[in-house]
Write a protein that holds these residues in place. Structure first.
Motif, PDB file in Angstrom:
ATOM      1  N   PHE A  64       8.351 -22.810   5.350  1.00 49.56           N
ATOM      2  CA  PHE A  64       9.226 -23.924   5.700  1.00 49.56           C
ATOM      3  C   PHE A  64      10.672 -23.561   5.384  1.00 49.56           C
ATOM      4  O   PHE A  64      10.954 -22.968   4.353  1.00 49.56           O
ATOM      5  N   TYR A 118      14.400 -25.393   4.798  1.00 48.63           N
ATOM      6  CA  TYR A 118      15.072 -26.651   4.511  1.00 48.63           C
ATOM      7  C   TYR A 118      16.567 -26.386   4.365  1.00 48.63           C
ATOM      8  O   TYR A 118      16.992 -25.298   3.975  1.00 48.63           O
ATOM      9  N   PRO A 172      16.323 -31.835  -0.149  1.00 45.11           N
ATOM     10  CA  PRO A 172      16.117 -30.879   0.944  1.00 45.11           C
ATOM     11  C   PRO A 172      15.788 -31.604   2.253  1.00 45.11           C
ATOM     12  O   PRO A 172      14.967 -32.525   2.270  1.00 45.11           O
ATOM     13  N   TYR A 218       3.946 -20.966  11.100  1.00 43.88           N
ATOM     14  CA  TYR A 218       2.577 -20.832  10.602  1.00 43.88           C
ATOM     15  C   TYR A 218       2.011 -19.429  10.737  1.00 43.88           C
ATOM     16  O   TYR A 218       1.109 -19.060   9.970  1.00 43.88           O
ATOM     17  N   LEU A 264       3.824 -22.379   1.588  1.00 40.13           N
ATOM     18  CA  LEU A 264       2.654 -23.201   1.278  1.00 40.13           C
ATOM     19  C   LEU A 264       1.447 -22.283   1.338  1.00 40.13           C
ATOM     20  O   LEU A 264       1.156 -21.717   2.397  1.00 40.13           O
ATOM     21  N   TYR A 267       0.018 -37.937   1.610  1.00 45.44           N
ATOM     22  CA  TYR A 267       0.157 -37.026   0.483  1.00 45.44           C
ATOM     23  C   TYR A 267       1.539 -37.229  -0.128  1.00 45.44           C
ATOM     24  O   TYR A 267       2.535 -37.297   0.591  1.00 45.44           O
ATOM     25  N   TYR A 304       4.322 -36.249  -3.472  1.00 43.44           N
ATOM     26  CA  TYR A 304       4.678 -35.169  -4.388  1.00 43.44           C
ATOM     27  C   TYR A 304       5.904 -35.552  -5.226  1.00 43.44           C
ATOM     28  O   TYR A 304       6.736 -36.342  -4.793  1.00 43.44           O
ATOM     29  N   SER A 329       1.126 -33.224  -7.179  1.00 45.94           N
ATOM     30  CA  SER A 329       0.787 -33.779  -5.874  1.00 45.94           C
ATOM     31  C   SER A 329      -0.289 -34.851  -6.046  1.00 45.94           C
ATOM     32  O   SER A 329      -1.081 -34.796  -6.996  1.00 45.94           O
ATOM     33  N   PHE A 330      -0.324 -35.789  -5.121  1.00 43.29           N
ATOM     34  CA  PHE A 330      -1.157 -36.994  -5.279  1.00 43.29           C
ATOM     35  C   PHE A 330      -1.741 -37.350  -3.932  1.00 43.29           C
ATOM     36  O   PHE A 330      -1.031 -37.430  -2.922  1.00 43.29           O
ATOM     37  N   TYR A 331      -3.059 -37.549  -3.911  1.00 41.35           N
ATOM     38  CA  TYR A 331      -3.732 -37.899  -2.662  1.00 41.35           C
ATOM     39  C   TYR A 331      -4.930 -38.774  -2.977  1.00 41.35           C
ATOM     40  O   TYR A 331      -5.645 -38.526  -3.952  1.00 41.35           O
ATOM     41  N   SER A 344      -3.871 -34.275  -7.224  1.00 41.04           N
ATOM     42  CA  SER A 344      -4.533 -33.138  -6.584  1.00 41.04           C
ATOM     43  C   SER A 344      -4.220 -31.841  -7.309  1.00 41.04           C
ATOM     44  O   SER A 344      -5.096 -31.020  -7.532  1.00 41.04           O
ATOM     45  N   ALA A 394      -2.070 -32.347   4.311  1.00 38.54           N
ATOM     46  CA  ALA A 394      -1.819 -31.363   3.256  1.00 38.54           C
ATOM     47  C   ALA A 394      -1.052 -30.157   3.768  1.00 38.54           C
ATOM     48  O   ALA A 394      -0.417 -29.466   3.002  1.00 38.54           O
ATOM     49  N   HIS A 395      -1.088 -29.889   5.052  1.00 39.38           N
ATOM     50  CA  HIS A 395      -0.534 -28.639   5.559  1.00 39.38           C
ATOM     51  C   HIS A 395       0.692 -28.826   6.430  1.00 39.38           C
ATOM     52  O   HIS A 395       1.218 -27.871   6.958  1.00 39.38           O
ATOM     53  N   TYR A 396       1.121 -30.036   6.555  1.00 35.33           N
ATOM     54  CA  TYR A 396       2.312 -30.299   7.345  1.00 35.33           C
ATOM     55  C   TYR A 396       3.550 -30.280   6.447  1.00 35.33           C
ATOM     56  O   TYR A 396       3.458 -30.271   5.230  1.00 35.33           O
ATOM     57  N   GLU A 397       4.698 -30.317   7.106  1.00 34.32           N
ATOM     58  CA  GLU A 397       5.948 -30.294   6.364  1.00 34.32           C
ATOM     59  C   GLU A 397       6.063 -31.501   5.434  1.00 34.32           C
ATOM     60  O   GLU A 397       5.580 -32.593   5.752  1.00 34.32           O
ATOM     61  N   GLN A 398       6.709 -31.264   4.297  1.00 31.01           N
ATOM     62  CA  GLN A 398       6.958 -32.314   3.327  1.00 31.01           C
ATOM     63  C   GLN A 398       8.391 -32.816   3.512  1.00 31.01           C
ATOM     64  O   GLN A 398       9.317 -32.024   3.626  1.00 31.01           O
ATOM     65  N   TYR A 399       8.529 -34.128   3.550  1.00 29.83           N
ATOM     66  CA  TYR A 399       9.841 -34.749   3.714  1.00 29.83           C
ATOM     67  C   TYR A 399      10.296 -35.260   2.354  1.00 29.83           C
ATOM     68  O   TYR A 399       9.546 -35.971   1.668  1.00 29.83           O
ATOM     69  N   PHE A 400      11.517 -34.904   2.013  1.00 27.58           N
ATOM     70  CA  PHE A 400      12.040 -35.199   0.689  1.00 27.58           C
ATOM     71  C   PHE A 400      12.964 -36.409   0.700  1.00 27.58           C
ATOM     72  O   PHE A 400      13.680 -36.657   1.673  1.00 27.58           O
ATOM     73  N   GLY A 401      12.965 -37.121  -0.424  1.00 30.50           N
ATOM     74  CA  GLY A 401      13.915 -38.195  -0.628  1.00 30.50           C
ATOM     75  C   GLY A 401      15.239 -37.649  -1.127  1.00 30.50           C
ATOM     76  O   GLY A 401      15.384 -36.443  -1.369  1.00 30.50           O
TER      77      GLY A 401
END
Lengths: 113, 113
Positions: free
Chosen positions: A34, A36, A44, A51, A91, B31, B33, B48-50, B55, B98-105
Protein backbone atom coordinates in the motif's frame (compact mmCIF):
# COMPACT_ATOMS: atom_id res chain seq x y z
CA UNK A 1 10.19 -10.20 10.73
CA UNK A 2 8.58 -8.01 8.08
CA UNK A 3 10.72 -5.03 7.03
CA UNK A 4 10.08 -2.04 4.79
CA UNK A 5 12.83 0.36 3.71
CA UNK A 6 12.11 3.53 1.80
CA UNK A 7 14.55 5.69 -0.11
CA UNK A 8 15.49 8.42 -0.34
CA UNK A 9 14.55 9.78 3.10
CA UNK A 10 14.01 13.22 1.58
CA UNK A 11 13.70 14.49 -1.97
CA UNK A 12 13.53 18.04 -3.26
CA UNK A 13 12.29 18.56 -6.81
CA UNK A 14 11.60 21.55 -8.97
CA UNK A 15 8.05 21.80 -10.23
CA UNK A 16 7.79 19.64 -13.34
CA UNK A 17 10.88 17.55 -12.50
CA UNK A 18 9.83 13.88 -12.54
CA UNK A 19 11.33 11.31 -10.18
CA UNK A 20 10.74 7.99 -8.39
CA UNK A 21 10.51 6.90 -4.79
CA UNK A 22 11.61 3.42 -3.78
CA UNK A 23 10.15 0.94 -1.29
CA UNK A 24 12.06 -2.29 -0.65
CA UNK A 25 10.37 -4.95 1.41
CA UNK A 26 11.02 -8.26 3.12
CA UNK A 27 7.90 -10.13 4.11
CA UNK A 28 6.93 -13.73 4.68
CA UNK A 29 4.47 -13.80 1.80
CA UNK A 30 3.00 -10.57 0.49
CA UNK A 31 -0.75 -10.10 0.63
CA UNK A 32 -0.60 -6.50 -0.55
CA UNK A 33 1.54 -3.38 -0.71
CA UNK A 34 0.00 0.00 0.00
CA UNK A 35 1.08 3.57 -0.70
CA UNK A 36 -0.14 6.39 1.49
CA UNK A 37 0.40 10.14 1.51
CA UNK A 38 0.80 11.89 4.86
CA UNK A 39 0.65 15.63 5.36
CA UNK A 40 2.17 17.12 8.56
CA UNK A 41 0.00 16.44 11.61
CA UNK A 42 -2.52 14.41 9.61
CA UNK A 43 -3.39 10.76 9.16
CA UNK A 44 -2.11 8.66 6.24
CA UNK A 45 -4.26 9.10 3.14
CA UNK A 46 -4.69 6.00 1.00
CA UNK A 47 -3.30 6.17 -2.55
CA UNK A 48 -2.80 2.68 -4.05
CA UNK A 49 -2.96 -1.03 -3.40
CA UNK A 50 -0.74 -3.45 -5.34
CA UNK A 51 -1.23 -7.19 -4.96
CA UNK A 52 1.09 -8.94 -7.40
CA UNK A 53 4.40 -8.43 -9.19
CA UNK A 54 3.97 -6.59 -12.47
CA UNK A 55 0.89 -4.73 -11.31
CA UNK A 56 0.68 -0.96 -11.93
CA UNK A 57 -1.78 1.65 -10.67
CA UNK A 58 -2.09 5.30 -11.71
CA UNK A 59 -3.74 8.37 -10.25
CA UNK A 60 -3.17 11.81 -11.71
CA UNK A 61 0.61 12.43 -11.60
CA UNK A 62 1.37 9.29 -9.58
CA UNK A 63 2.05 5.77 -10.78
CA UNK A 64 2.88 2.84 -8.51
CA UNK A 65 4.58 -0.36 -9.67
CA UNK A 66 5.44 -3.60 -7.92
CA UNK A 67 8.13 -6.26 -8.30
CA UNK A 68 8.87 -9.24 -6.06
CA UNK A 69 11.26 -7.23 -3.91
CA UNK A 70 10.31 -3.57 -4.26
CA UNK A 71 7.79 -1.00 -5.31
CA UNK A 72 8.27 2.36 -7.00
CA UNK A 73 6.13 5.46 -6.82
CA UNK A 74 6.75 7.50 -9.95
CA UNK A 75 5.84 11.17 -9.86
CA UNK A 76 5.45 12.82 -13.25
CA UNK A 77 5.67 16.61 -13.57
CA UNK A 78 5.05 17.21 -9.86
CA UNK A 79 3.39 20.34 -8.50
CA UNK A 80 3.99 22.06 -5.13
CA UNK A 81 0.76 20.53 -3.81
CA UNK A 82 2.35 17.08 -4.18
CA UNK A 83 4.69 17.99 -1.31
CA UNK A 84 4.10 15.47 1.51
CA UNK A 85 5.58 12.37 3.09
CA UNK A 86 4.86 9.24 1.05
CA UNK A 87 4.57 6.06 3.07
CA UNK A 88 4.82 2.48 1.89
CA UNK A 89 3.28 -0.36 3.93
CA UNK A 90 3.08 -4.13 3.49
CA UNK A 91 0.36 -6.54 4.51
CA UNK A 92 1.63 -10.09 5.05
CA UNK A 93 -0.13 -13.32 4.25
CA UNK A 94 -0.95 -15.46 7.22
CA UNK A 95 -3.58 -17.04 9.36
CA UNK A 96 -6.18 -15.14 11.27
CA UNK A 97 -8.48 -12.34 10.30
CA UNK A 98 -7.36 -8.73 10.42
CA UNK A 99 -3.71 -8.18 9.60
CA UNK A 100 -1.28 -5.53 10.68
CA UNK A 101 0.38 -3.16 8.26
CA UNK A 102 4.15 -2.70 8.55
CA UNK A 103 5.18 0.79 7.48
CA UNK A 104 8.40 2.22 6.14
CA UNK A 105 9.85 5.48 7.43
CA UNK A 106 8.60 7.39 4.41
CA UNK A 107 10.06 9.73 1.82
CA UNK A 108 9.55 13.42 2.52
CA UNK A 109 8.94 15.05 -0.86
CA UNK A 110 9.26 18.81 -1.37
CA UNK A 111 8.30 20.28 -4.73
CA UNK A 112 9.56 23.80 -5.25
CA UNK A 113 7.66 26.25 -7.47
CA UNK B 1 -17.10 10.33 0.83
CA UNK B 2 -17.15 8.29 4.05
CA UNK B 3 -14.24 8.86 6.39
CA UNK B 4 -12.89 7.76 9.74
CA UNK B 5 -13.31 10.36 12.47
CA UNK B 6 -11.45 10.66 15.77
CA UNK B 7 -11.95 12.66 18.95
CA UNK B 8 -10.41 14.54 20.56
CA UNK B 9 -7.89 15.96 18.12
CA UNK B 10 -5.51 16.77 21.00
CA UNK B 11 -5.47 15.39 24.54
CA UNK B 12 -3.16 16.52 27.29
CA UNK B 13 -2.98 14.35 30.39
CA UNK B 14 -0.80 13.85 33.42
CA UNK B 15 1.33 10.76 33.91
CA UNK B 16 -0.64 7.99 35.60
CA UNK B 17 -4.03 9.21 34.38
CA UNK B 18 -6.40 7.18 32.26
CA UNK B 19 -7.31 8.37 28.76
CA UNK B 20 -9.88 7.17 26.25
CA UNK B 21 -9.41 7.92 22.58
CA UNK B 22 -12.49 7.64 20.42
CA UNK B 23 -13.00 6.71 16.79
CA UNK B 24 -15.94 6.30 14.45
CA UNK B 25 -14.90 3.91 11.65
CA UNK B 26 -16.42 3.93 8.17
CA UNK B 27 -19.91 2.50 8.56
CA UNK B 28 -19.74 -0.63 6.37
CA UNK B 29 -16.26 -1.63 7.48
CA UNK B 30 -15.76 -4.70 9.62
CA UNK B 31 -12.12 -4.48 10.69
CA UNK B 32 -10.75 -1.83 13.01
CA UNK B 33 -7.24 -0.90 13.99
CA UNK B 34 -5.18 1.39 16.20
CA UNK B 35 -1.73 2.60 15.20
CA UNK B 36 0.54 5.15 16.79
CA UNK B 37 3.28 7.42 15.49
CA UNK B 38 5.82 8.92 17.85
CA UNK B 39 7.09 12.25 16.50
CA UNK B 40 9.59 11.66 13.71
CA UNK B 41 9.18 7.87 13.76
CA UNK B 42 7.36 5.21 11.77
CA UNK B 43 3.68 4.46 12.04
CA UNK B 44 3.46 1.41 14.35
CA UNK B 45 0.68 -1.15 14.65
CA UNK B 46 -0.97 -1.55 18.05
CA UNK B 47 -4.03 -3.75 17.67
CA UNK B 48 -6.63 -5.06 15.26
CA UNK B 49 -10.25 -5.85 16.12
CA UNK B 50 -12.83 -7.95 14.33
CA UNK B 51 -16.12 -9.50 15.33
CA UNK B 52 -15.94 -7.89 18.78
CA UNK B 53 -12.60 -9.32 19.70
CA UNK B 54 -8.91 -8.58 19.31
CA UNK B 55 -7.41 -10.31 16.24
CA UNK B 56 -3.79 -9.29 16.61
CA UNK B 57 -1.79 -7.10 18.94
CA UNK B 58 1.79 -5.91 18.96
CA UNK B 59 4.29 -5.98 21.79
CA UNK B 60 3.48 -2.32 22.43
CA UNK B 61 -0.13 -3.23 23.30
CA UNK B 62 0.46 -4.39 26.87
CA UNK B 63 -1.94 -4.66 29.80
CA UNK B 64 -2.17 -0.87 30.06
CA UNK B 65 -4.06 -0.78 26.76
CA UNK B 66 -7.55 -1.99 25.96
CA UNK B 67 -9.99 -1.58 23.09
CA UNK B 68 -13.75 -1.69 22.97
CA UNK B 69 -16.61 -1.30 20.55
CA UNK B 70 -19.23 -0.04 22.99
CA UNK B 71 -21.96 0.39 20.37
CA UNK B 72 -22.53 0.00 16.63
CA UNK B 73 -20.50 3.02 15.63
CA UNK B 74 -17.72 3.82 18.12
CA UNK B 75 -14.35 2.14 18.64
CA UNK B 76 -12.23 3.20 21.60
CA UNK B 77 -8.66 2.84 22.83
CA UNK B 78 -8.10 3.14 26.58
CA UNK B 79 -4.75 3.66 28.23
CA UNK B 80 -5.15 2.93 31.94
CA UNK B 81 -2.12 4.63 33.42
CA UNK B 82 -0.34 6.87 30.95
CA UNK B 83 3.44 7.17 30.80
CA UNK B 84 5.58 9.89 29.26
CA UNK B 85 6.53 7.51 26.45
CA UNK B 86 2.87 7.14 25.45
CA UNK B 87 3.03 10.65 23.97
CA UNK B 88 2.35 10.18 20.25
CA UNK B 89 -0.22 10.56 17.49
CA UNK B 90 -2.76 7.76 17.70
CA UNK B 91 -4.50 6.78 14.49
CA UNK B 92 -7.64 4.72 14.13
CA UNK B 93 -8.16 2.87 10.85
CA UNK B 94 -10.80 0.63 9.35
CA UNK B 95 -11.07 -1.69 6.38
CA UNK B 96 -13.89 -3.49 4.61
CA UNK B 97 -12.14 -6.86 4.76
CA UNK B 98 -8.87 -8.12 6.22
CA UNK B 99 -7.01 -7.73 2.95
CA UNK B 100 -8.28 -4.47 1.61
CA UNK B 101 -6.79 -1.05 2.13
CA UNK B 102 -7.06 0.50 5.57
CA UNK B 103 -8.46 4.02 5.81
CA UNK B 104 -7.01 6.19 8.53
CA UNK B 105 -8.53 8.90 10.66
CA UNK B 106 -6.93 12.30 11.27
CA UNK B 107 -5.40 11.17 14.57
CA UNK B 108 -5.41 12.19 18.21
CA UNK B 109 -2.29 13.87 19.49
CA UNK B 110 -1.71 12.58 23.03
CA UNK B 111 0.64 14.57 25.21
CA UNK B 112 1.56 13.09 28.59
CA UNK B 113 3.16 15.51 31.05
Amino acid sequence: EDQVTQSPEALRLQEGESSSLNCSYTVSGLRGLFWYRQDPGKGPEFLFTLYSAGEEKEKERLKATLTKKESFLHITAPKPEDSATYLCAVLPRGKGSARQLTFGSGTQLTVLP
Amino acid sequence: EPEVTQTPSHQVTQMGQEVILRCVPISNHLYFYWYRQILGQKVEFLVSFYNNEISEKSEIFDDQFSVERPDGSNFTLKIRSTKLEDSAMYFCASSRTAHYEQYFGPGTRLTVT
